[in-house]
Design a protein around this motif. Structure first.
Motif, PDB file in Angstrom:
ATOM      1  N   TYR A 130      14.656   8.587  -9.714  1.00 25.19           N
ATOM      2  CA  TYR A 130      13.928   7.835  -9.164  1.00 25.19           C
ATOM      3  C   TYR A 130      13.762   8.248  -7.620  1.00 25.19           C
ATOM      4  N   ASP A 131      15.074   8.309  -6.864  1.00 23.72           N
ATOM      5  CA  ASP A 131      15.311   8.548  -5.642  1.00 23.72           C
ATOM      6  C   ASP A 131      14.685   9.641  -5.323  1.00 23.72           C
ATOM      7  N   LYS A 132      14.829  10.696  -5.984  1.00 22.63           N
ATOM      8  CA  LYS A 132      14.246  12.256  -5.687  1.00 22.63           C
ATOM      9  C   LYS A 132      12.892  11.871  -5.888  1.00 22.63           C
ATOM     10  N   ASN A 133      12.121  11.369  -6.577  1.00 18.85           N
ATOM     11  CA  ASN A 133      10.694  11.291  -6.514  1.00 18.85           C
ATOM     12  C   ASN A 133       9.997  10.536  -5.340  1.00 18.85           C
ATOM     13  N   MET A 134      11.026   9.542  -4.967  1.00 12.75           N
ATOM     14  CA  MET A 134      10.462   8.834  -3.946  1.00 12.75           C
ATOM     15  C   MET A 134      10.299   9.660  -2.558  1.00 12.75           C
ATOM     16  N   GLU A 135      11.438  10.319  -2.782  1.00 13.82           N
ATOM     17  CA  GLU A 135      11.715  11.249  -1.451  1.00 13.82           C
ATOM     18  C   GLU A 135      10.640  12.472  -1.421  1.00 13.82           C
ATOM     19  N   THR A 159      -4.065   0.368 -11.398  1.00 12.44           N
ATOM     20  CA  THR A 159      -3.857  -0.253 -10.125  1.00 12.44           C
ATOM     21  C   THR A 159      -2.995   0.809  -9.176  1.00 12.44           C
ATOM     22  N   LEU A 160      -2.034   1.102  -9.592  1.00  9.84           N
ATOM     23  CA  LEU A 160      -1.080   2.070  -8.842  1.00  9.84           C
ATOM     24  C   LEU A 160      -1.995   3.219  -8.443  1.00  9.84           C
ATOM     25  N   LYS A 161      -2.763   3.918  -9.518  1.00  9.04           N
ATOM     26  CA  LYS A 161      -3.402   5.302  -9.295  1.00  9.04           C
ATOM     27  C   LYS A 161      -4.546   4.642  -8.205  1.00  9.04           C
ATOM     28  N   ALA A 162      -5.176   3.745  -8.208  1.00 17.04           N
ATOM     29  CA  ALA A 162      -6.293   3.306  -7.502  1.00 17.04           C
ATOM     30  C   ALA A 162      -5.876   3.085  -5.949  1.00 17.04           C
ATOM     31  N   TYR A 220       0.856  -1.189  -0.045  1.00 18.87           N
ATOM     32  CA  TYR A 220       0.175  -0.060  -0.142  1.00 18.87           C
ATOM     33  C   TYR A 220       0.869   1.096   0.155  1.00 18.87           C
ATOM     34  N   GLU A 221       1.938   1.359   0.906  1.00 15.90           N
ATOM     35  CA  GLU A 221       2.904   2.298   0.980  1.00 15.90           C
ATOM     36  C   GLU A 221       3.501   2.612  -0.435  1.00 15.90           C
ATOM     37  N   LYS A 222       3.889   1.500  -1.021  1.00 13.61           N
ATOM     38  CA  LYS A 222       4.703   1.492  -2.058  1.00 13.61           C
ATOM     39  C   LYS A 222       3.732   2.431  -3.343  1.00 13.61           C
ATOM     40  N   MET A 223       2.621   1.708  -3.124  1.00 11.75           N
ATOM     41  CA  MET A 223       1.753   2.251  -4.328  1.00 11.75           C
ATOM     42  C   MET A 223       1.381   3.887  -3.854  1.00 11.75           C
ATOM     43  N   ALA A 224       1.300   4.259  -2.855  1.00 15.43           N
ATOM     44  CA  ALA A 224       1.126   5.488  -2.432  1.00 15.43           C
ATOM     45  C   ALA A 224       2.304   6.355  -2.741  1.00 15.43           C
ATOM     46  N   LEU A 225       3.134   5.944  -2.835  1.00 18.30           N
ATOM     47  CA  LEU A 225       4.433   6.673  -3.136  1.00 18.30           C
ATOM     48  C   LEU A 225       4.652   6.822  -4.568  1.00 18.30           C
ATOM     49  N   VAL A 226       4.429   5.532  -5.505  1.00 17.50           N
ATOM     50  CA  VAL A 226       4.745   5.643  -6.834  1.00 17.50           C
ATOM     51  C   VAL A 226       3.898   6.237  -7.513  1.00 17.50           C
ATOM     52  N   GLN A 227       2.664   6.211  -7.050  1.00 16.10           N
ATOM     53  CA  GLN A 227       1.281   6.656  -7.873  1.00 16.10           C
ATOM     54  C   GLN A 227       1.545   8.290  -8.205  1.00 16.10           C
ATOM     55  N   GLN A 228       2.355   8.757  -7.035  1.00 18.37           N
ATOM     56  CA  GLN A 228       2.633  10.315  -7.364  1.00 18.37           C
ATOM     57  C   GLN A 228       3.400  10.692  -8.417  1.00 18.37           C
ATOM     58  N   PHE A 265       6.103  20.956  -5.857  1.00 15.16           N
ATOM     59  CA  PHE A 265       6.673  19.701  -6.155  1.00 15.16           C
ATOM     60  C   PHE A 265       6.731  19.302  -7.555  1.00 15.16           C
ATOM     61  N   SER A 266       7.648  19.985  -8.158  1.00 15.44           N
ATOM     62  CA  SER A 266       7.962  19.994  -9.481  1.00 15.44           C
ATOM     63  C   SER A 266       7.692  18.782 -10.087  1.00 15.44           C
ATOM     64  N   LYS A 267       8.114  17.569  -9.463  1.00 17.28           N
ATOM     65  CA  LYS A 267       8.224  16.286 -10.230  1.00 17.28           C
ATOM     66  C   LYS A 267       6.924  15.606 -10.217  1.00 17.28           C
ATOM     67  N   ILE A 268       5.952  16.086  -9.539  1.00 20.98           N
ATOM     68  CA  ILE A 268       4.711  15.443  -9.195  1.00 20.98           C
ATOM     69  C   ILE A 268       3.538  15.610 -10.177  1.00 20.98           C
ATOM     70  N   PRO A 269       3.105  14.477 -10.704  1.00 19.33           N
ATOM     71  CA  PRO A 269       2.056  14.676 -11.517  1.00 19.33           C
ATOM     72  C   PRO A 269       0.758  14.937 -10.744  1.00 19.33           C
ATOM     73  N   SER A 270      -0.300  14.997 -11.643  1.00 19.63           N
ATOM     74  CA  SER A 270      -1.648  15.152 -11.042  1.00 19.63           C
ATOM     75  C   SER A 270      -1.724  13.687 -10.354  1.00 19.63           C
ATOM     76  N   LEU A 271      -2.525  13.809  -8.978  1.00 23.33           N
ATOM     77  CA  LEU A 271      -2.667  12.365  -8.348  1.00 23.33           C
ATOM     78  C   LEU A 271      -3.454  12.754  -7.400  1.00 23.33           C
ATOM     79  N   SER A 272      -4.277  11.759  -6.913  1.00 23.59           N
ATOM     80  CA  SER A 272      -5.519  11.845  -5.965  1.00 23.59           C
ATOM     81  C   SER A 272      -5.174  12.530  -4.931  1.00 23.59           C
TER      82      SER A 272
END
Lengths: 206, 468
Positions: B252-257, B195-198, B109-117, B328-335
């Motif tokens: 990737y690391d930066k995005n996760m951060e 799935t990631l987004k949901a 769940y946590e992984k998805m919450a991060l990667v979906q962003q 958050f310049s790397k963050i796309p639209s997300l829930s």
């Protein structure tokens, strides 16, 4: 571009729609077979299946299910029927590690490459090796060179396919999903090569 | 169609169980369920016991006068009825019963919450022709329903419906663009993205549960294929790293951060955000009046998206720009970002500019023509879906400024769920007392099928032909 073809071919002996799912098990006369499709993305895996199942991809027909899973029953001359449940797999490199989930329990693996792409032929050989190592021991392997209609762009000689398949004891055929060449032959040949369950064992599992 | 079948199946099953001649069945079902309360959870043993019990009962049904002269279909729905009844009863004991499973589930769940962003369709090889984020919301919504049900089959149907929505969208896109028909090359990446987004609740636990307790002889063919795809999605997501999504290691690391920082920020000042949102009185009211009419979120399955007009496109294009303006310049639209976004919007001079892309936002009734209706309806559906998804994505009930029909719906759902469990729990509580429970079984419906019906019907209209 594989299968937006103009040649109609609606004659494949189809007995059941793609959704007929009655949970019935195989018996000696009516085999039910899981077939997995492997190969690089873009080699025309789904086109081959659609050709086989629907005859032709017809944009005007009401297709709603998609081509990643389809099933098709064929009747053989010895009055047995074989119901193929065809499992497509994503061919992109990043998804390669997921393949075992799909070929687990498969009775047949059809490994497809594109005769205009040596890379896809290499990839096909990778899948053959993987299945020899990790597939079920009595799995029927078929090697398919697709897009055979594109003679002028051919980069993988027929001979290479034949030799590789022979060396690995597999069935080999070149097909064109576009012209429907050899599509039905491919599946009929596979059906013939399937190991038949002995009648006595099937009666124990009705 | 399927609903009716299944509901009739369950009702029919319960009806037959009330017959005097079913006394033995009732007894074995009862004692089977009771036997579970005496043992510590052991999924492997439990699953084998359940599968074995189903198999034995199905054989017995077949031989019993109650089903004499019945068709295969009727026997099949008896089996479905049994599965649904037994698993609804056993659910509290067998779902999420192992701490290890729960831990893995939380990690996923946590992984998805991060990667979906930060995940983009391109990261998964989804071709532009097949990209349709707005319509994918429909598929996400199907997946997010997975916890509304307790029976393995119903949970599985949520997955199958999600896959079906995706397939329909892919098929339409391929026809529209003259592309080859979509196969797994197209399907799997979209399923991963959706799935990631949901980030559906307890995905890992739900998949384990289906795998263990869905009657194995029914998890075959098409259902088995799409379920396998879901397992493979889970596996892919758990293993996502920079390489798996063709991303630079450092990026990737930066995005996760950033994602982590954002998530912890979100949870830290959620209250603050909601206060902020209260300022959007107009926005809130608007959604309120829309939600009032939002009775059946997916009554119209034809994905609103098909005839989607310029709004969608301009919206799609707009998002990256907005993203660039955000801190958050790397963050796309997300829930999860809705709240953040709202705050940003308040302080953004260009808010007007942004809203200009929604042509109806400042329209008066008199401005509209009949031809706008389709557009408007599509926009409305899109908005409604998005809103529901947002609330779910945030994992909270809708904030108070949205105190509207949605929330009311959610309350109804909860209430129904409680009712359902109340209908079941009394039996559970007394399950050690065989007399009481047997009586309850005979005199009362095994479970309150009224409730089951009401829970089933509004939500599954997409699955008319899965099992036909």
């Amino acid at each position: 571009m594989g299968c937006s073809a103009s040649l109609p071919d609606r004659s494949s002996g189809r007995l059941a729609g793609p959704n007929s799912e009655n949970g019935g098990a195989s018996d000696a006369k009516n085999l039910r077979v899981k077939l997995v499709l492997l190969g690089d993305s873009g080699v025309g895996k789904s086109c081959i299946v659609l050709r086989f199942v629907r005859g032709q991809f017809d944009p005007t027909s009401k297709v709603t299910v998609g081509a990643s899973f389809l099933s098709q029953t064929i009747a053989l001359q010895d009055s047995t029927t074989v119901k193929f449940e065809i499992w497509d797999t994503a061919g992109q490199e990043r998804y390669a590690a997921l393949a075992p989930l799909y070929y687990r329990g498969a009775a047949v693996a059809v490994i497809v490459y594109d005769i205009t792409s040596p890379d896809s032929f290499n990839k096909a050989q990778y899948w053959v090796k993987e299945l020899q190592k990790h597939g079920s021991p009595d799995i029927v392997l078929a090697l398919v060179g697709n897009k055979a209609d594109l003679h002028e762009k051919r980069e993988v000689p027929v001979q290479d396919g034949i030799e590789y398949a022979e060396k690995n004891g597999m069935f080999f055929i070149e097909t064109s999903a576009k012209t429907a060449d050899n599509i039905n032959q491919l599946f009929e040949e596979i059906a013939k090569r399937l190991p038949r369950p002995a009648p006595s064992t099937t009666q124990q599992n009705p | 169609m399927e609903n009716t079948d299944v509901f009739l199946g369950l009702q029919d099953f319960l009806e037959r169980m009330r017959q005097p001649s079913a006394a033995d069945f009732v007894k074995s079902i009862k004692s089977f369920i009771v036997s579970f309360s005496n043992n510590a959870p052991d999924p492997e043993r439990d699953s084998a016991a359940v599968q074995d019990f189903f198999a034995r009962m199905e054989i017995d049904f077949r031989a019993h006068p109650l089903w004499a002269g019945c068709s295969e279909e009727e026997l099949d729905s008896a089996g479905e009825g049994l599965e649904k009844y037994v698993m609804t009863k056993l659910f509290p004991r067998v779902f999420a019963s192992l701490p290890d499973d729960v831990k893995l589930d939380e990690q996923l769940y946590e992984k998805m919450a991060l990667v979906q962003q930060f995940i983009r369709p391109e990261n998964l090889d989804i071709k532009p022709t097949f990209q349709n984020e707005t319509s994918w919301l429909l598929a996400q919504k199907e997946l997010q329903k997975i916890n509304m049900y307790k029976a393995p089959r119903d949970k599985l149907v949520c997955i199958l419906n999600c896959c079906k929505v995706i397939n329909n969208l892919l098929m339409k896109a391929s026809v529209a663009s003259n592309e080859n028909p979509p196969g797994a090359d197209e399907f799997l990446p979209v399923l991963i993205y959706v799935t990631l987004k949901a980030n559906p609740p307890q995905l890992h636990l739900n998949l384990l549960y289906i795998q263990r307790y869905r009657r194995q002889s029914r998890l075959v063919g098409e259902a088995s294929y799409f379920f396998t795809n879901m397992l493979s999605v889970e596996s892919f997501i758990s293993n996502i790293d920079a390489n798996a999504i063709s991303m630079d290691e450092s990026e990737y690391d930066k995005n996760m951060e950033t994602a982590r920082a954002l998530l912890s920020g979100l949870s830290a000042d959620l209250d603050g955000q909601y206060t902020q949102k209260g300022q959007f009185a107009g926005y809130g009211n608007r959604s309120e009046s829309m939600e009032t009419r939002h009775q059946h979120p997916n009554a119209n399955k034809d994905p609103a998206a098909q005839s989607r007009s310029s709004e969608t496109n301009s919206r799609g294009k707009k998002i990256p720009n907005e993203k660039d303006n955000s801190p958050f310049s790397k963050i796309p639209s997300l829930s999860d970002l809705e709240n953040k976004g709202a705050t940003i919007l308040v302080t953004n001079d260009q808010a007007n500019q942004v809203f200009r892309e929604y042509p109806y936002l400042f329209a008066n009734v008199g401005d509209l023509t009949i031809s706008d209706v389709e557009d408007l309806l599509n926009n409305y559906k899109q908005l409604a879906f998005k809103y529901v998804c947002l609330s779910n994505g945030l994992g909270v009930t809708a904030p108070s400024s949205y105190n509207s029909h949605t929330e009311f719906h959610q309350h109804t759902e909860t209430a129904k769920q409680q009712e359902l469990s109340r209908a079941i729990e009394p039996n559970d509580e007394t399950s050690n007392d065989t007399d009481t429970t047997d009586d309850a079984l005979k005199k009362e419906p095994l479970i309150d099928d009224e409730n089951l019906e009401s829970r089933l019907s509004p939500d599954q209209e997409v699955s008319p032909e899965w099992y036909t």
